[in-house]
Design an enzyme around this catalytic site. Structure first.
Site, PDB file in Angstrom:
ATOM      1  N   LYS A  33     -46.250 -36.127  35.623  1.00  0.00           N
ATOM      2  CA  LYS A  33     -45.979 -37.015  37.393  1.00  0.00           C
ATOM      3  C   LYS A  33     -46.914 -36.612  37.774  1.00  0.00           C
ATOM      4  O   LYS A  33     -47.531 -37.295  38.783  1.00  0.00           O
ATOM      5  CB  LYS A  33     -44.493 -37.242  37.334  1.00  0.00           C
ATOM      6  CG  LYS A  33     -43.597 -37.343  36.086  1.00  0.00           C
ATOM      7  CD  LYS A  33     -41.674 -36.925  36.322  1.00  0.00           C
ATOM      8  CE  LYS A  33     -41.375 -37.559  35.066  1.00  0.00           C
ATOM      9  NZ  LYS A  33     -39.929 -37.132  35.374  1.00  0.00           N
ATOM     10  N   GLN A  88     -36.155 -32.766  38.044  1.00  0.00           N
ATOM     11  CA  GLN A  88     -36.010 -33.011  36.536  1.00  0.00           C
ATOM     12  C   GLN A  88     -35.285 -33.349  35.505  1.00  0.00           C
ATOM     13  O   GLN A  88     -34.572 -32.211  36.117  1.00  0.00           O
ATOM     14  CB  GLN A  88     -37.436 -32.446  35.598  1.00  0.00           C
ATOM     15  CG  GLN A  88     -37.952 -32.170  33.926  1.00  0.00           C
ATOM     16  CD  GLN A  88     -38.207 -34.295  33.771  1.00  0.00           C
ATOM     17  OE1 GLN A  88     -38.695 -34.890  35.575  1.00  0.00           O
ATOM     18  NE2 GLN A  88     -38.565 -34.661  33.265  1.00  0.00           N
ATOM     19  N   ASP A 104     -36.022 -42.111  41.415  1.00  0.00           N
ATOM     20  CA  ASP A 104     -35.377 -42.898  40.396  1.00  0.00           C
ATOM     21  C   ASP A 104     -34.224 -43.043  39.960  1.00  0.00           C
ATOM     22  O   ASP A 104     -34.226 -43.867  38.934  1.00  0.00           O
ATOM     23  CB  ASP A 104     -35.069 -40.760  39.610  1.00  0.00           C
ATOM     24  CG  ASP A 104     -35.811 -40.231  38.857  1.00  0.00           C
ATOM     25  OD1 ASP A 104     -36.529 -40.527  37.946  1.00  0.00           O
ATOM     26  OD2 ASP A 104     -35.268 -38.985  38.920  1.00  0.00           O
TER      27      ASP A 104
HETATM   28  N1  GUN Z   1     -35.854 -36.534  31.675  1.00  0.00           N
HETATM   29  C1  GUN Z   1     -36.103 -37.352  31.472  1.00  0.00           C
HETATM   30  N2  GUN Z   1     -35.896 -38.794  31.455  1.00  0.00           N
HETATM   31  C2  GUN Z   1     -35.908 -38.603  33.302  1.00  0.00           C
HETATM   32  C3  GUN Z   1     -35.959 -39.593  34.024  1.00  0.00           C
HETATM   33  O1  GUN Z   1     -36.684 -41.092  34.456  1.00  0.00           O
HETATM   34  N3  GUN Z   1     -35.915 -38.477  35.914  1.00  0.00           N
HETATM   35  C4  GUN Z   1     -36.235 -37.460  35.458  1.00  0.00           C
HETATM   36  N4  GUN Z   1     -35.703 -36.982  36.924  1.00  0.00           N
HETATM   37  N5  GUN Z   1     -35.554 -36.197  34.367  1.00  0.00           N
HETATM   38  C5  GUN Z   1     -35.832 -37.315  33.473  1.00  0.00           C
END
Ligand code: GUN
Length: 284
Positions: A53, A97, A120
């Protein structure tokens, strides 16, 4: 293999190019989009995702702030961090995350992210807005799945879409977005009876189970579009999807690979949400 491949990497590159162009236009107005990425603990998969990311941000000209906290972080400490980022006008998007360590209440943390910085799309306000079709940040993985289906030229209206999995992050929102495209949607899960028959009647099959090879060739209708959200690390150390790719590709018209499918698209959609957050914060 008979199916066409939905190239997630190429689609993601196009989406990121679009994001980068939007960033350049915002920068010309003195606005630099900024995403804060919070990682608690040392989970190896999460570390890989977060690194990806942050790399994507750099590629798009988006500023990133990486906040690393130890596995032993308390709920109060994480909450304080999120609140600090929430109040910082230079930060446009906040991503915590998941999963979080067991001492932390995930729900409380997500609710502490202001909806306008929730890139998100996990906060109850954004989830609710999505349900009623109001402007909101769409969750990145399901939004990426829809883009991938659209890229094939497949009409979703009136088609039978089957989603396997009912998580808040993928299954449920994917079903809602397919419904918004006028598909007839079935959500399958661990208690579903006749799973095989339901899947085999799907024109669009979205697999978000978290079990390698869960979807067999018999579960795929001839000509179906198959979207594999699974990322499962096998005993061989390699990544495997939820779909038995070789068998499914004999029957599907279109299929996503793992890796190189949904994963890159998820991250690309996050870039678009972050740019949008910066634009809305600046009111331009
Ligand atoms: N863990 C697995 N997929 C995601 C996501 O799309 N966003 C976040 N913040 N954590 C995750």
């Amino acid at each position: 293999m008979k199916a066409n491949l939905i190239d997630g990497k190429a689609l993601a590159a196009a989406v990121k190019k679009d994001a980068a162009e939007q960033v350049a236009a915002l920068q010309a107005q003195g606005i630099t989009p900024c995403l804060a990425v919070v990682l608690v603990g040392e989970d190896p998969a999460s570390q890989v995702y977060v690194r990806g990311k942050i790399n994507d941000c750099a590629q798009c000209g988006i500023q990133s702030r990486s906040v690393r906290l130890p596995e032993t972080t308390t709920q109060a400490e994480l909450l304080a961090q999120v609140q600090k980022l929430a109040q910082d006008p230079a930060v446009h998007g906040i991503l915590v995350q998941l999963p979080l360590p067991p001492q932390i209440d995930e729900k409380a943390i997500i609710e502490a992210i202001p909806p306008e910085k929730d890139v998100d799309g996990f906060s109850p306000v954004n989830v609710g807005r999505m349900q009623i079709g109001e402007p909101c940040y769409l969750p990145c993985t399901p939004a990426g799945c829809i883009r991938m289906i659209e890229s094939t030229g497949t009409q979703m209206a009136g088609k039978h879409a089957v989603v396997i999995g009912r998580s808040n992050i993928v299954g449920k929102p994917a079903a809602m977005l397919l419904l918004a495209k006028n598909a007839t949607v079935t959500i399958c899960h661990s208690k579903t009876e006749n799973l095989q028959e339901l899947c085999a009647s799907a024109d669009i099959l979205v697999a978000a189970v978290g079990r390698a090879g869960f979807v067999t060739g018999e579960m795929v209708k001839r000509g179906a579009v198959v979207i594999d959200v699974g990322i499962n690390r096998g005993a061989d150390g390699k990544l495997h999807g939820d779909v038995d790719f070789e068998a499914a590709a004999e029957k599907a018209s279109w299929i996503t690979p793992v890796p190189g499918g949904v994963g890159p698209m998820t991250r690309a959609m996050l870039m678009l949400n972050t740019v949008e957050a910066a634009r809305r914060a600046a009111g331009v």
